[in-house]
Motif scaffolding. Structure first.
Motif, short mmCIF file in Angstrom:
data_model
loop_
_atom_site.label_atom_id
_atom_site.label_comp_id
_atom_site.label_asym_id
_atom_site.label_seq_id
_atom_site.Cartn_x
_atom_site.Cartn_y
_atom_site.Cartn_z
N ASP A 1 0.81 -1.22 0.00
CA ASP A 1 0.00 0.00 0.00
C ASP A 1 0.84 1.28 0.00
O ASP A 1 0.33 2.35 0.31
N ARG A 2 2.14 1.17 -0.35
CA ARG A 2 2.97 2.36 -0.49
C ARG A 2 3.81 2.25 -1.76
O ARG A 2 4.36 1.20 -2.06
N VAL A 3 3.88 3.36 -2.50
CA VAL A 3 4.66 3.39 -3.73
C VAL A 3 5.94 4.20 -3.49
O VAL A 3 5.88 5.29 -2.92
N GLU A 4 7.07 3.66 -3.93
CA GLU A 4 8.34 4.37 -3.86
C GLU A 4 8.74 4.77 -5.27
O GLU A 4 8.77 3.93 -6.17
N TYR A 5 8.99 6.06 -5.46
CA TYR A 5 9.35 6.48 -6.81
C TYR A 5 10.41 7.58 -6.79
O TYR A 5 10.54 8.31 -5.81
N GLU A 6 11.17 7.64 -7.89
CA GLU A 6 12.25 8.61 -8.06
C GLU A 6 11.99 9.43 -9.31
O GLU A 6 11.46 8.92 -10.29
N PHE A 7 12.41 10.68 -9.25
CA PHE A 7 12.30 11.56 -10.42
C PHE A 7 13.68 12.12 -10.72
O PHE A 7 14.23 12.89 -9.95
N TRP A 8 14.27 11.68 -11.86
CA TRP A 8 15.58 12.15 -12.28
C TRP A 8 15.36 13.36 -13.18
O TRP A 8 14.73 13.26 -14.23
N THR A 9 15.87 14.49 -12.75
CA THR A 9 15.55 15.75 -13.40
C THR A 9 16.78 16.63 -13.53
O THR A 9 17.91 16.19 -13.29
N ASN A 10 16.56 17.91 -13.86
CA ASN A 10 17.65 18.85 -14.06
C ASN A 10 17.11 20.25 -13.84
O ASN A 10 15.97 20.54 -14.20
N SER A 11 17.90 21.11 -13.26
CA SER A 11 17.45 22.49 -13.02
C SER A 11 17.63 23.37 -14.25
O SER A 11 17.13 24.51 -14.28
N ASN A 12 18.31 22.88 -15.28
CA ASN A 12 18.52 23.64 -16.51
C ASN A 12 17.17 23.88 -17.20
O ASN A 12 16.42 22.95 -17.45
N ASP A 13 16.85 25.13 -17.48
CA ASP A 13 15.57 25.42 -18.14
C ASP A 13 15.76 25.92 -19.58
O ASP A 13 14.84 26.48 -20.17
N GLU A 14 16.96 25.70 -20.15
CA GLU A 14 17.23 26.14 -21.51
C GLU A 14 17.65 24.98 -22.41
O GLU A 14 18.52 25.13 -23.26
N CYS A 15 17.02 23.81 -22.21
CA CYS A 15 17.41 22.65 -23.01
C CYS A 15 16.36 22.30 -24.05
O CYS A 15 16.31 21.17 -24.55
N GLY A 16 15.48 23.23 -24.37
CA GLY A 16 14.53 23.02 -25.45
C GLY A 16 13.21 22.43 -25.00
O GLY A 16 12.81 22.56 -23.84
N PRO A 17 12.49 21.76 -25.92
CA PRO A 17 11.15 21.24 -25.65
C PRO A 17 11.07 20.33 -24.43
O PRO A 17 10.09 20.36 -23.70
#
Length: 624
Positions: free
Chosen positions: A186-202
């Motif tokens: 009854d618990r989901v473990e999840y990861e979000f791999w991201t980046n703070s760069n906001d100039e990488c296009g679409p």
């Protein structure tokens, strides 16, 4: 090849394969062929990294291989080419690999009515993940609008499908995503791999939009303890031979240990890669500090606010702006600084070192090489980075029946109930249905309406139960109004069922017919009676001065009846008076006797002691 080209290749290799023991796993879903018999069985298919895979659900469909445009690189001339016909199964379109982007093939098939797309590999090789185009603004316009699932299938399997279809055999398949993501508890473990760069296009634009839209649902899940969320950031290291180069110095911190690509891909203007690494580190430390203070969901607030308040385009992507956001969210700035350490130190940074270690695949999870990447219960998510699509994947990670309320919201509905009510029970007159859309597909479940529970199998029958049921379409019972009087077979005194009221007969649900008491001779049968049937009852009258007594079904004289009643009253009154007199006399005699007895006992008590004393004195004289 110049030195920079060599460096770029080396850095790319380090990014894709940071460890020789790492691996890239292709996420798959199960594909079962149910007909023809020659193809029956289960086959693997690689989930496309765009569109909306039906995580937690299944889809039954018929495979279609178009006669023309089998590459699907151009729009189909007829927008209804693959549209589902009334009463037919959804069409799963088979297209060939090659000549254009995977995503474009799926987009064209979707516009022609396809429910799902299978891409036939054109070479014998292990399955790969079909990804969306990089840095293509034209492609981004349609990639974000793909809403159907897609998968790549092996060449050998595709050839078998084509042969069966060429022989005019109907090929039915079942696409199953229920086991694509584990759902152990009854618990989901999840990861979000991201980046703070906001100039990488679409892709950066899509990522920013996702974080903003998904934040609310993520915080509800985290606050309720339903999920365990962890953000991650990809970095790579600079080869030892190039640490002192201009490129490494501008893209790395901690002497080449942690690097990120230049946002504008231009070393002479704008921000550098190391600026991105520093902000990535800050966001990791925000999560670490917020978790220590037992409010990890604040990370979503910080990231969203930073994107809005500190964009690169406005030259606000810096420490000052970041710390203003921290202060506004009441996140201790000094704790974040202590966590970040000094980016100029010639030593490992504990936070970023653990991030590089986490990039390498382990167990059932492959290496993280694509940004952004979502990992749910240790499996990489494939599909569109969209609130509804991601939430559906997260919700499929819960053990069945343990999903939180957010998983049953309107955003998660599959809309299967819109077609033929999903094959479930419904009461159109009361606008009540047992069909319920969920992220796992529709379910037929008797509903609760205005506090009244319906009970039944949900498919062919649901019945209102308990108090208040008669307010909901009269409890599903018969009802009729005539001459301003409403007759109903529903009674709140009964918890269930329908029973025709007095004066009617029938099943109580669909019909209740008036009983003709006169014709059936069940009432008004006395010799002097005249019977007349009415709706739901009857009228009975007596001839002359006779009066009809309904409870006895007889006629009596009005005069005799009156005299009889008068004598009854007289005798009743006299009887009451006599009884009262007798009772009064008995009480009087009892009280008088009690009084006399008490007086006699008092007199005797006065004389008895004297007699006793005389007796004693007499005996003493005799002894002398």
């Amino acid at each position: 090849m110049d030195a920079w080209s060599t460096l770029s290749i080396l850095l790319l290799l380090l990014l894709v394969a940071p460890d020789v023991h790492g691996k890239f796993l292709v996420e798959k879903n199960s594909l079962s062929v149910t007909s023809p018999d020659s193809l029956k069985g289960t086959y693997d298919s690689a989930i496309g990294n765009f569109g909306v895979p039906q995580y937690g659900g299944t889809m039954v469909g018929t495979v279609t291989y178009p006669k023309d445009s089998r590459m699907a690189c151009k729009p189909y001339s007829d927008s209804d080419t693959f549209r589902r016909k009334s009463g037919g199964l959804p069409n799963v379109v088979l297209v060939d690999r090659g000549d254009c982007y995977f995503a474009l093939k799926v987009w064209n098939a979707q516009n022609a009515g396809a429910a799902a797309v299978l891409v036939a590999d054109d070479r014998t090789e292990p399955l790969i993940t079909m990804d969306s185009p990089e840095e293509d603004s034209a492609a981004s316009e349609y990639v974000e609008n793909i809403t159907i699932p897609s998968a790549l299938i092996e060449k050998s399997f595709a050839d078998k499908l084509k042969r069966a279809l060429s022989d005019n055999e109907m090929v039915n398949i079942n696409l199953d995503w229920r086991e694509s993501l584990p759902h152990p508890d009854d618990r989901v473990e999840y990861e979000f791999w991201t980046n703070s760069n906001d100039e990488c296009g679409p892709k950066c634009d899509a990522q920013k939009e996702f974080v903003k839209n998904y934040k609310g649902a993520a915080q509800i899940l985290e606050r309720g303890g339903y999920t365990l969320f962890t953000p991650h950031y990809i970095t790579w290291y600079c080869p030892q031979a190039f640490i002192l180069s201009k490129q490494c110095k501008s893209q790395c911190i901690n002497h080449g240990r942690y690097c990120a690509p230049d946002p504008e891909q231009d070393f002479n203007r704008g921000y550098d890669g190391k600026d991105v690494v520093v902000e990535n580190l800050r966001q990791l430390c925000v999560f670490k500090v917020a978790t220590e203070e037992r409010k990890p969901w604040v990370w979503w607030d910080y990231v969203t606010d930073f994107q809005i308040r500190c964009p690169m385009k406005e030259m606000k992507y810096n420490e000052a702006c970041a710390e203003d956001v921290l202060k506004a969210l009441d996140i201790p700035v000094h704790k974040v600084r202590d966590c970040m350490g000094n980016p100029n130190d010639d030593k490992d940074n504990a936070v970023l070192k653990s991030e590089q270690d986490a990039q390498v695949g382990h167990g059932s999870r492959g290496d993280v090489t694509i940004l952004p990447t979502l990992i749910v219960n240790n499996r990489q998510y494939r599909g569109k980075l969209d609130k509804a699509a991601v939430l559906k994947a997260i919700c499929s990670g819960f053990q069945e029946t343990t999903e939180p309320a957010v998983c049953l919201s309107e955003d998660m509905q599959t809309n299967e109930c819109l077609t033929n009510n999903g094959g479930c029970w419904q009461d159109k007159s009361a606008n009540v249905t047992a069909c319920k859309d969920t992220f796992r597909g529709r379910v037929c479940e008797c509903p609760i309406v205005q506090g009244v529970q319906y009970s039944g199998d949900g498919y062919s029958h649901c019945e209102a139960l308990g108090p208040g049921r008669c307010k909901l379409n009269n409890g599903g019972c018969w009802q009729h109004t005539r001459n301003g009087v409403t007759h109903t077979a529903c009674s709140d005194r009964q918890l269930k069922g329908c029973q025709c009221p007095s004066g009617f007969k029938g099943d109580g649900f669909n019909t209740c017919e008036d009983i003709d008491e006169c014709r059936e001779r069940v009432a008004c049968q006395c010799p002097d009676c005249t019977c007349k049937n009415t709706y739901g009852s009857y009228d009975c009258s007596c001839s002359g001065d006779l009066l009809y007594m309904r409870e006895h079904d007889t006629c009596i004289s009005k005069k005799g009846s009156t005299a009889k009643v008068g004598w009854v009253v007289i005798f009743t009154v006299l009887g009451g008076l006599s009884a009262a007199a007798i009772a009064g006399y008995v009480v009087y005699k009892y009280r008088l006797r009690s009084y006399m007895d008490s007086e006699i006992r008092a007199i005797m008590a006065q004389y008895m002691p004297l007699d006793s004393q005389n007796d004693v004195h007499h005996h003493l004289q005799e002894d002398a």
